[in-house]
Write a protein that holds these residues in place. Structure first.
Motif, PDB file in Angstrom:
ATOM      1  N   GLU A   1       0.855  -1.182   0.000  1.00  0.00           N
ATOM      2  CA  GLU A   1       0.000   0.000   0.000  1.00  0.00           C
ATOM      3  C   GLU A   1       0.889   1.230   0.000  1.00  0.00           C
ATOM      4  O   GLU A   1       1.402   1.633   1.026  1.00  0.00           O
ATOM      5  CB  GLU A   1      -0.874   0.016   1.256  1.00  0.00           C
ATOM      6  CG  GLU A   1      -1.792  -1.165   1.412  1.00  0.00           C
ATOM      7  CD  GLU A   1      -2.888  -1.173   0.367  1.00  0.00           C
ATOM      8  OE1 GLU A   1      -3.385  -0.089   0.014  1.00  0.00           O
ATOM      9  OE2 GLU A   1      -3.243  -2.258  -0.111  1.00  0.00           O
ATOM     10  N   THR A   2       1.097   1.789  -1.138  1.00  0.00           N
ATOM     11  CA  THR A   2       1.925   2.989  -1.178  1.00  0.00           C
ATOM     12  C   THR A   2       1.054   4.214  -0.965  1.00  0.00           C
ATOM     13  O   THR A   2      -0.135   4.193  -1.157  1.00  0.00           O
ATOM     14  CB  THR A   2       2.626   3.151  -2.535  1.00  0.00           C
ATOM     15  OG1 THR A   2       1.614   3.272  -3.524  1.00  0.00           O
ATOM     16  CG2 THR A   2       3.528   2.002  -2.836  1.00  0.00           C
ATOM     17  N   LYS A   3       1.701   5.270  -0.575  1.00  0.00           N
ATOM     18  CA  LYS A   3       0.983   6.538  -0.450  1.00  0.00           C
ATOM     19  C   LYS A   3       1.005   7.291  -1.765  1.00  0.00           C
ATOM     20  O   LYS A   3       0.534   8.392  -1.857  1.00  0.00           O
ATOM     21  CB  LYS A   3       1.675   7.402   0.603  1.00  0.00           C
ATOM     22  CG  LYS A   3       1.407   6.956   2.009  1.00  0.00           C
ATOM     23  CD  LYS A   3       2.038   7.929   2.971  1.00  0.00           C
ATOM     24  CE  LYS A   3       1.938   7.414   4.391  1.00  0.00           C
ATOM     25  NZ  LYS A   3       2.649   8.296   5.309  1.00  0.00           N
ATOM     26  N   CYS A   4       1.638   6.702  -2.744  1.00  0.00           N
ATOM     27  CA  CYS A   4       1.864   7.458  -3.975  1.00  0.00           C
ATOM     28  C   CYS A   4       0.679   7.319  -4.924  1.00  0.00           C
ATOM     29  O   CYS A   4       0.120   6.276  -5.022  1.00  0.00           O
ATOM     30  CB  CYS A   4       3.104   6.946  -4.658  1.00  0.00           C
ATOM     31  SG  CYS A   4       4.489   6.945  -3.529  1.00  0.00           S
TER      32      CYS A   4
END
Lengths: 226, 226
Positions: A223-226
């Motif tokens: 789960e990236t914040k990007c």
């Protein structure tokens, strides 16, 4: 009007981008069927009734390019009624930025990397799909270090800037770039230096995040914040 | 195995979120057909052969909720083979954050706002679709002021923080929030103050960006960096 047929053909198409020979390149296949026979296209194929879209994208990519074990991200679904000359085909596009050397892409006369700045005529709306993938990558780049997916595990800030410049298609100011990037979450300065005979050694950096698209991290859907 | 039927039913489903009564709320419709008759659902319907996905989403939203002139963004396409109990239906989800007062949503027994923190049982995978829209909104919020779509044209930083907190579902530190937000591109301090009888006046701010989801900017598909 309300009795139009409600079933459609659904495909997946997969944009694979890498940096190669100092240019951003896309992996294309030559079509061997009509329509657009002998034209280049991004790898794609029909979705089967029994598989979900992610599974379809992985299977089709494997069948068409032999690329496997890759984290594909859903990009966008294209559904213009005229995008296919014969049928009503809606396509769900997938996308990955990869380091080409992490995957065994055996190029042939029918499977090759093409510079995105110099694409051949493409089948369907595939040029638009590639452009969309570039646009989204650029937008993200302004916010998070997506380019690290294209870098080696250890890299210099000059290499990082070059990757950004290639995707953004513009020169960046070195001082501003460094000022901004140095505050990036997860970027870690190493006590190691690049070995280059021609230049003085440059400090190496690394990202503490898991690399999404390297063989070292098969299928880790982080789960990236990007 | 390779002879599976390749046509699928395609729908669009539209997540509409707003802040109302100090809570993040989703616009839901009660289904009057099987499957899931009488269950709440996000507004949705079949894509016609002659329309593209954006057009289908706008039409379906208008038919089901009478909401019109809204900028919808494609969210994600959901294609699990088991997501529909009877047929193979792939759905392309759309999404908008709106200020409810900009639209004439006439709620009835079959069309109502529901707090996302307290949703009724939903049809199909609609809960998952709403959750996905929240996840993506939260991710963006960390990078750009998407919450301004929910604010009045002029707002206090306290109002802005409250909108963020509602979407992020967590309390934010006031000092850190202000330090971060004050550098946001396009945020402009006004020489005006809020008029509230109970508290001392607070400075008002505005965004110089065009509001995506207000009636003041019908259909302006602005290229945001967000």
């Amino acid at each position: 009007m309300f009795n139009e047929i409600k079933t459609h053909e659904i495909t997946v198409d997969i944009v694979i981008l890498t940096i190669k020979d100092d240019a951003l390149q896309a992996l294309l296949v030559k079509r061997n069927n009509e329509p657009f026979k002998d034209k280049w296209a991004i790898p794609g194929g029909y979705v089967r009734m029994s598989e979900n879209l992610d599974e379809a994208a992985m299977r089709v990519l494997k069948e068409k390019t032999n690329v496997d074990n890759i984290y594909l991200e859903q990009l966008y679904t294209f559904g213009d009624p005229l995008r296919h000359p014969v049928s009503r085909v809606i396509t769900c596009a997938y996308f990955a930025l990869i380091r080409a050397e992490d995957f065994d892409v055996v190029t042939t006369a029918e499977l090759a990397w093409h510079k995105v700045s110099d694409l051949p005529p493409l089948a369907f709306d595939h040029k638009e799909i590639i452009q969309y993938s570039l646009k989204r990558t650029r937008e993200r780049l302004e916010m998070c270090p997506v380019a690290y997916q294209l870098l080696n595990e250890k890299f210099t800030l000059t290499e990082m800037q070059k990757a950004y410049e290639m995707i953004m298609e513009k020169k960046l100011d070195k001082r501003n770039f460094r000022k901004k990037v140095i505050t990036t979450d997860g970027l870690r300065e190493l006590n190691e230096f690049s070995k280059s005979s021609s230049k003085r050694p440059a400090r190496l950096y690394t990202f503490d995040n898991i690399k999404l698209n390297s063989k070292r991290a098969h299928f880790i859907k982080k789960e990236t914040k990007c």
